[in-house]
Design an enzyme around this catalytic site. Structure first.
Site, PDB file in Angstrom:
ATOM      1  N   LYS A 130     -14.409  -9.522   2.689  1.00 32.05           N
ATOM      2  CA  LYS A 130     -13.358 -10.043   3.559  1.00 32.05           C
ATOM      3  C   LYS A 130     -13.898 -10.297   4.960  1.00 32.05           C
ATOM      4  O   LYS A 130     -14.846  -9.647   5.396  1.00 32.05           O
ATOM      5  CB  LYS A 130     -12.197  -9.051   3.616  1.00 32.05           C
ATOM      6  CG  LYS A 130     -11.495  -8.947   2.275  1.00 32.05           C
ATOM      7  CD  LYS A 130     -10.242  -8.120   2.340  1.00 32.05           C
ATOM      8  CE  LYS A 130      -9.604  -8.040   0.964  1.00 32.05           C
ATOM      9  NZ  LYS A 130      -8.508  -7.084   0.914  1.00 32.05           N
ATOM     10  N   ARG A 163      -1.597  -5.863  -8.550  1.00 30.34           N
ATOM     11  CA  ARG A 163      -0.507  -6.813  -8.321  1.00 30.34           C
ATOM     12  C   ARG A 163      -0.459  -7.884  -9.390  1.00 30.34           C
ATOM     13  O   ARG A 163       0.593  -8.438  -9.680  1.00 30.34           O
ATOM     14  CB  ARG A 163      -0.711  -7.523  -6.965  1.00 30.34           C
ATOM     15  CG  ARG A 163      -0.364  -6.704  -5.774  1.00 30.34           C
ATOM     16  CD  ARG A 163      -0.944  -7.269  -4.514  1.00 30.34           C
ATOM     17  NE  ARG A 163      -2.380  -7.097  -4.485  1.00 30.34           N
ATOM     18  CZ  ARG A 163      -3.121  -7.208  -3.401  1.00 30.34           C
ATOM     19  NH1 ARG A 163      -2.563  -7.555  -2.263  1.00 30.34           N
ATOM     20  NH2 ARG A 163      -4.423  -7.013  -3.447  1.00 30.34           N
ATOM     21  N   SER A 220      -2.316  -7.821   3.000  1.00 32.16           N
ATOM     22  CA  SER A 220      -2.581  -7.776   4.446  1.00 32.16           C
ATOM     23  C   SER A 220      -2.858  -9.186   4.957  1.00 32.16           C
ATOM     24  O   SER A 220      -2.435  -9.556   6.051  1.00 32.16           O
ATOM     25  CB  SER A 220      -3.785  -6.876   4.726  1.00 32.16           C
ATOM     26  OG  SER A 220      -3.543  -5.573   4.256  1.00 32.16           O
ATOM     27  N   HIS A 279       0.842  -1.207   0.000  1.00 39.75           N
ATOM     28  CA  HIS A 279       0.000   0.000   0.000  1.00 39.75           C
ATOM     29  C   HIS A 279       0.878   1.258   0.000  1.00 39.75           C
ATOM     30  O   HIS A 279       0.570   2.248  -0.664  1.00 39.75           O
ATOM     31  CB  HIS A 279      -0.865   0.059   1.264  1.00 39.75           C
ATOM     32  CG  HIS A 279      -1.869  -1.042   1.404  1.00 39.75           C
ATOM     33  ND1 HIS A 279      -1.890  -1.909   2.466  1.00 39.75           N
ATOM     34  CD2 HIS A 279      -2.921  -1.398   0.618  1.00 39.75           C
ATOM     35  CE1 HIS A 279      -2.899  -2.745   2.353  1.00 39.75           C
ATOM     36  NE2 HIS A 279      -3.541  -2.475   1.230  1.00 39.75           N
TER      37      HIS A 279
HETATM   38  P1  ADP Z   1      -9.550  -3.893  -0.537  1.00 42.92           P
HETATM   39  O1  ADP Z   1     -10.066  -4.622   0.643  1.00 42.92           O
HETATM   40  O2  ADP Z   1     -10.408  -2.770  -1.018  1.00 42.92           O
HETATM   41  O3  ADP Z   1      -9.003  -4.762  -1.646  1.00 42.92           O
HETATM   42  P2  ADP Z   1      -6.879  -3.518   0.351  1.00 42.92           P
HETATM   43  O4  ADP Z   1      -6.486  -2.836   1.614  1.00 42.92           O
HETATM   44  O5  ADP Z   1      -6.652  -4.961   0.297  1.00 42.92           O
HETATM   45  O6  ADP Z   1      -8.345  -3.123   0.081  1.00 42.92           O
HETATM   46  O7  ADP Z   1      -6.159  -2.833  -0.881  1.00 42.92           O
HETATM   47  C1  ADP Z   1      -6.443  -1.532  -1.322  1.00 42.92           C
HETATM   48  C2  ADP Z   1      -5.857  -1.355  -2.686  1.00 42.92           C
HETATM   49  O8  ADP Z   1      -4.438  -1.507  -2.616  1.00 42.92           O
HETATM   50  C3  ADP Z   1      -6.343  -2.339  -3.728  1.00 42.92           C
HETATM   51  O9  ADP Z   1      -6.404  -1.669  -4.974  1.00 42.92           O
HETATM   52  C4  ADP Z   1      -5.241  -3.378  -3.767  1.00 42.92           C
HETATM   53  O10 ADP Z   1      -5.167  -4.014  -5.017  1.00 42.92           O
HETATM   54  C5  ADP Z   1      -4.023  -2.499  -3.534  1.00 42.92           C
HETATM   55  N1  ADP Z   1      -2.909  -3.252  -2.975  1.00 42.92           N
HETATM   56  C6  ADP Z   1      -2.901  -4.000  -1.856  1.00 42.92           C
HETATM   57  N2  ADP Z   1      -1.690  -4.575  -1.674  1.00 42.92           N
HETATM   58  C7  ADP Z   1      -0.918  -4.168  -2.712  1.00 42.92           C
HETATM   59  C8  ADP Z   1       0.428  -4.434  -3.137  1.00 42.92           C
HETATM   60  N3  ADP Z   1       1.210  -5.263  -2.468  1.00 42.92           N
HETATM   61  N4  ADP Z   1       0.878  -3.842  -4.258  1.00 42.92           N
HETATM   62  C9  ADP Z   1       0.066  -3.025  -4.981  1.00 42.92           C
HETATM   63  N5  ADP Z   1      -1.212  -2.752  -4.669  1.00 42.92           N
HETATM   64  C10 ADP Z   1      -1.705  -3.313  -3.557  1.00 42.92           C
END
Ligand code: ADP
Length: 163
Positions: free
Chosen positions: A41, A93, A132, A17
């Protein structure tokens, strides 16, 4: 000032993030990180307040980052518009993220009457495997998570799982 909204669960925020946030700061003056509930989730590890506080602590010396909590059920595009943003940030990703984000971006464009566009950034090499969920699983297995999260988050996870 060009502002953008970066919505997500951030449970907890990872270096993935943070990498996307950094890429957004190359283009925007301010990134508003909006913590939301993802209905797909399971219930989270950290509360809204805890997630927000972790992010605030990490970026305490960077006034280009703002953190808000999205507690009520509200469309993300409305939150963006209410905060003066006509773009959303998302990170890609892999092909699975891509498929989801293409669909989501189209819905968001539709329901905002073409007002809110999505700007997606590619995860940098080394960041594509970070999520996460992985962080929580690996920590529970007693594995080192320091390559995935900021020390502030690592400490918070250690304390949380002691509770
Ligand atoms: P959500 O629950 O909305 O997917 P996340 O917290 O998992 O929220 O992720 C928010 C955004 O950040 C999403 O667009 C996700 O694809 C992106 N994201 C999460 N981890 C990574 C990573 N390692 N690299 C690039 N983008 C990421």
């Amino acid at each position: 000032m060009k502002k953008t909204l970066y919505p997500g669960s951030f449970d907890p925020i990872t270096y993935g993030h943070m990498d996307i946030t950094q890429q957004a700061l190359n283009i925007f003056d301010k990134v508003i990180i909006a913590i939301s509930v993802n209905p797909k989730k399971n219930s989270g590890l950290f509360t809204f307040e805890e997630r927000a506080n972790l992010i605030k602590k990490i970026y305490e010396n960077d006034d280009r980052i703002e953190v808000i909590q999205m507690k009520e059920t509200k469309a993300t595009v409305d939150l963006a518009l209410n905060n003066g943003c006509n773009t959303l940030i998302r990170g890609l990703r892999n092909i699975t993220d891509f498929a989801e984000e293409v669909n989501l971006s189209e819905v968001n464009l539709l329901i905002s009457d073409n007002k809110v566009h999505t700007v997606a950034f590619f995860a940098n090499p080394g960041k594509t495997t970070i999520s996460s969920t992985n962080v929580k699983v690996l920590f529970n297995l007693g594995k080192d998570i320091s390559k995935f999260v900021h020390p502030v988050v690592e400490d918070a996870i250690k304390n949380k799982l002691k509770e």
